[in-house]
Design a protein around this motif. Structure first.
Motif, PDB file in Angstrom:
ATOM      1  N   TYR A 217     -51.928 -96.835 -30.874  1.00 43.92           N
ATOM      2  CA  TYR A 217     -51.900 -96.956 -32.592  1.00 43.92           C
ATOM      3  C   TYR A 217     -52.348 -95.780 -33.263  1.00 43.92           C
ATOM      4  CZ  TYR A 217     -56.823 -97.681 -31.345  1.00 43.92           C
ATOM      5  OH  TYR A 217     -57.945 -97.506 -30.872  1.00 43.92           O
ATOM      6  N   ASP A 218     -52.362 -95.785 -34.711  1.00 41.05           N
ATOM      7  CA  ASP A 218     -52.828 -94.744 -35.339  1.00 41.05           C
ATOM      8  C   ASP A 218     -53.950 -95.112 -36.025  1.00 41.05           C
ATOM      9  OD1 ASP A 218     -51.401 -96.596 -37.274  1.00 41.05           O
ATOM     10  OD2 ASP A 218     -50.362 -95.032 -38.159  1.00 41.05           O
ATOM     11  N   GLY A 219     -54.439 -96.370 -36.373  1.00 41.39           N
ATOM     12  CA  GLY A 219     -55.680 -96.851 -36.967  1.00 41.39           C
ATOM     13  C   GLY A 219     -55.868 -96.414 -38.403  1.00 41.39           C
ATOM     14  N   PRO A 220     -57.091 -96.663 -38.886  1.00 40.65           N
ATOM     15  CA  PRO A 220     -58.171 -97.013 -38.097  1.00 40.65           C
ATOM     16  C   PRO A 220     -58.389 -98.339 -37.873  1.00 40.65           C
ATOM     17  CG  PRO A 220     -58.592 -96.451 -40.374  1.00 40.65           C
ATOM     18  CD  PRO A 220     -57.073 -96.332 -40.295  1.00 40.65           C
ATOM     19  N   LEU A 221     -58.895 -98.707 -36.756  1.00 37.51           N
ATOM     20  CA  LEU A 221     -59.158-100.188 -36.371  1.00 37.51           C
ATOM     21  C   LEU A 221     -60.057-100.757 -37.403  1.00 37.51           C
ATOM     22  CD1 LEU A 221     -59.254 -99.969 -32.417  1.00 37.51           C
ATOM     23  CD2 LEU A 221     -57.280-100.612 -34.070  1.00 37.51           C
TER      24      LEU A 221
ATOM     25  N   SER B 274     -63.222-104.832 -34.398  1.00 37.29           N
ATOM     26  CA  SER B 274     -62.625-104.562 -33.293  1.00 37.29           C
ATOM     27  C   SER B 274     -63.528-103.908 -32.008  1.00 37.29           C
ATOM     28  CB  SER B 274     -61.408-103.589 -33.525  1.00 37.29           C
ATOM     29  OG  SER B 274     -62.225-102.144 -33.712  1.00 37.29           O
ATOM     30  N   ASN B 275     -62.905-103.624 -31.071  1.00 33.99           N
ATOM     31  CA  ASN B 275     -63.768-103.126 -29.758  1.00 33.99           C
ATOM     32  C   ASN B 275     -64.122-101.582 -30.303  1.00 33.99           C
ATOM     33  OD1 ASN B 275     -63.409-105.260 -28.282  1.00 33.99           O
ATOM     34  ND2 ASN B 275     -61.494-104.693 -27.289  1.00 33.99           N
ATOM     35  N   ALA B 276     -63.538-101.018 -31.022  1.00 26.77           N
ATOM     36  CA  ALA B 276     -63.620 -99.649 -31.221  1.00 26.77           C
ATOM     37  C   ALA B 276     -63.414 -99.492 -33.032  1.00 26.77           C
ATOM     38  CB  ALA B 276     -62.836 -98.703 -30.642  1.00 26.77           C
ATOM     39  N   PRO B 277     -64.414 -99.926 -33.650  1.00 19.59           N
ATOM     40  CA  PRO B 277     -64.166 -99.933 -35.172  1.00 19.59           C
ATOM     41  C   PRO B 277     -63.895 -98.501 -35.726  1.00 19.59           C
ATOM     42  CG  PRO B 277     -66.358-100.903 -34.620  1.00 19.59           C
ATOM     43  CD  PRO B 277     -65.808-100.361 -33.372  1.00 19.59           C
ATOM     44  N   GLY B 278     -63.065 -98.155 -36.460  1.00 12.72           N
ATOM     45  CA  GLY B 278     -62.551 -96.996 -37.088  1.00 12.72           C
ATOM     46  C   GLY B 278     -61.839 -96.002 -36.317  1.00 12.72           C
ATOM     47  N   SER B 279     -61.447 -96.554 -34.922  1.00 11.03           N
ATOM     48  CA  SER B 279     -60.913 -95.577 -34.065  1.00 11.03           C
ATOM     49  C   SER B 279     -59.461 -95.200 -34.471  1.00 11.03           C
ATOM     50  CB  SER B 279     -60.574 -96.270 -32.615  1.00 11.03           C
ATOM     51  OG  SER B 279     -60.083 -95.632 -31.941  1.00 11.03           O
ATOM     52  N   THR B 280     -59.012 -94.148 -34.187  1.00 11.48           N
ATOM     53  CA  THR B 280     -57.757 -93.453 -34.766  1.00 11.48           C
ATOM     54  C   THR B 280     -56.812 -92.811 -33.607  1.00 11.48           C
ATOM     55  OG1 THR B 280     -58.500 -91.552 -35.743  1.00 11.48           O
ATOM     56  CG2 THR B 280     -58.416 -93.470 -37.220  1.00 11.48           C
ATOM     57  N   HIS B 281     -55.673 -92.795 -33.750  1.00 12.97           N
ATOM     58  CA  HIS B 281     -55.001 -92.107 -32.709  1.00 12.97           C
ATOM     59  C   HIS B 281     -55.222 -92.397 -31.289  1.00 12.97           C
ATOM     60  CE1 HIS B 281     -52.867 -90.556 -36.388  1.00 12.97           C
ATOM     61  NE2 HIS B 281     -53.931 -90.141 -36.583  1.00 12.97           N
ATOM     62  N   SER B 282     -55.138 -93.571 -30.774  1.00 11.58           N
ATOM     63  CA  SER B 282     -55.686 -93.724 -29.445  1.00 11.58           C
ATOM     64  C   SER B 282     -54.718 -95.029 -28.709  1.00 11.58           C
ATOM     65  CB  SER B 282     -57.286 -94.475 -29.617  1.00 11.58           C
ATOM     66  OG  SER B 282     -57.903 -93.478 -30.266  1.00 11.58           O
TER      67      SER B 282
ATOM     68  N   GLN C  23     -60.845 -98.370 -24.372  1.00 13.69           N
ATOM     69  CA  GLN C  23     -60.004 -97.429 -25.482  1.00 13.69           C
ATOM     70  C   GLN C  23     -59.985 -95.983 -24.837  1.00 13.69           C
ATOM     71  OE1 GLN C  23     -59.164 -98.283 -28.546  1.00 13.69           O
ATOM     72  NE2 GLN C  23     -59.744-100.349 -28.207  1.00 13.69           N
ATOM     73  N   VAL C  24     -58.758 -95.532 -25.127  1.00 12.02           N
ATOM     74  CA  VAL C  24     -58.468 -94.056 -24.446  1.00 12.02           C
ATOM     75  C   VAL C  24     -58.217 -93.322 -25.950  1.00 12.02           C
ATOM     76  CG1 VAL C  24     -57.052 -92.586 -23.314  1.00 12.02           C
ATOM     77  CG2 VAL C  24     -57.766 -94.945 -22.586  1.00 12.02           C
ATOM     78  N   HIS C  25     -59.085 -92.419 -26.218  1.00 15.70           N
ATOM     79  CA  HIS C  25     -58.894 -91.582 -27.615  1.00 15.70           C
ATOM     80  C   HIS C  25     -58.166 -90.280 -27.227  1.00 15.70           C
ATOM     81  CE1 HIS C  25     -61.688 -94.417 -29.241  1.00 15.70           C
ATOM     82  NE2 HIS C  25     -62.497 -94.434 -28.217  1.00 15.70           N
ATOM     83  N   THR C  26     -56.908 -90.200 -27.457  1.00 18.76           N
ATOM     84  CA  THR C  26     -56.157 -89.089 -27.087  1.00 18.76           C
ATOM     85  C   THR C  26     -55.790 -88.204 -28.195  1.00 18.76           C
ATOM     86  OG1 THR C  26     -54.102 -90.388 -27.486  1.00 18.76           O
ATOM     87  CG2 THR C  26     -55.065 -90.322 -25.276  1.00 18.76           C
ATOM     88  N   GLY C  27     -55.589 -88.506 -29.305  1.00 13.58           N
ATOM     89  CA  GLY C  27     -55.163 -87.957 -30.637  1.00 13.58           C
ATOM     90  C   GLY C  27     -53.539 -88.087 -30.615  1.00 13.58           C
ATOM     91  N   PRO C  28     -52.955 -87.797 -31.736  1.00  9.85           N
ATOM     92  CA  PRO C  28     -51.465 -88.152 -31.909  1.00  9.85           C
ATOM     93  C   PRO C  28     -50.484 -87.054 -31.038  1.00  9.85           C
ATOM     94  CG  PRO C  28     -52.357 -86.861 -33.623  1.00  9.85           C
ATOM     95  CD  PRO C  28     -53.700 -87.026 -32.974  1.00  9.85           C
ATOM     96  N   GLY C  29     -49.435 -87.736 -30.646  1.00  9.52           N
ATOM     97  CA  GLY C  29     -48.760 -86.943 -29.878  1.00  9.52           C
ATOM     98  C   GLY C  29     -48.112 -87.705 -28.567  1.00  9.52           C
TER      99      GLY C  29
END
Length: 130
Positions: A28-32, A36-44, A102-108
Motif C-alpha cells: 500500500y501507499d498509505g498513510p494508514l 491500524s497496526n502501524a498508524p501513519g505508515s506509508t509505502h509498505s 509490517q515491512v517498510h520497503t519504500g515505493p518501487g
C-alpha cells in the motif's frame, strides 16, 4: 494497493516439529489510519503470517504448526535499499488468527523472501509497492 502472497515455507520448528509457514498481504501507499497496526505508515507491505493447515477448515485442528521466528528479507530494486524484519510466530497463529507484520520497503518493485530461523526452504516473491 497490490496483493502479495507467498508459497508455503517448509520448516523445522522447536525440537523435531515439522511446519508450514505462509504469508499473504497487501502492498500500500498509505498513510494508514490511526487505529491500524502501524498508524501513519506509508509505502509498505502488510503481511499476514500463518502456520500449518487445517484440512477441514477453521473448526478442525491445525497440522504442521511449530513455534518459529519468521524472517522477511526485502530488496527494493528501484531504490537499491534492502532490509530484514523478523517476528516470533507461535504455532497458534493459524489462518483464523494470523500474525500481522509490517515491512517498510519504500515505493518501487520489491522482492520479498520469507524464511525462518530454523532449517527451512525459503520462498521469494515480487510486488510493486505504490
Amino acid at each position: 494497493m497490490n496483493d502479495v502472497g507467498t508459497a508455503p515455507v517448509l520448516t523445522l520448528g522447536n525440537g523435531i516439529c515439522a511446519g508450514i509457514l505462509s504469508a499473504s498481504g497487501t502492498a500500500y501507499d498509505g498513510p494508514l489510519y490511526e487505529y491500524s497496526n502501524a498508524p501513519g505508515s506509508t509505502h509498505s507491505v502488510e503481511l499476514r503470517i500463518t502456520q500449518g493447515f487445517s484440512p477441514l477448515g477453521e473448526w478442525a485442528p491445525t497440522f504442521l504448526a511449530c513455534d518459529v521466528t519468521a524472517i522477511i528479507d526485502w530488496r527494493n530494486f528501484d531504490t537499491g535499499q534492502s532490509g530484514s524484519v523478523s517476528h516470533f510466530v507461535p504455532a497458534r497463529h493459524s489462518s483464523t488468527t494470523p500474525m500481522v507484520v509490517q515491512v517498510h520497503t519504500g515505493p518501487g518493485r520489491v522482492q520479498l523472501t520469507l524464511r525462518t530461523d530454523r532449517p527451512n526452504i525459503p520462498v521469494s516473491t515480487e510486488v510493486i509497492v505504490p
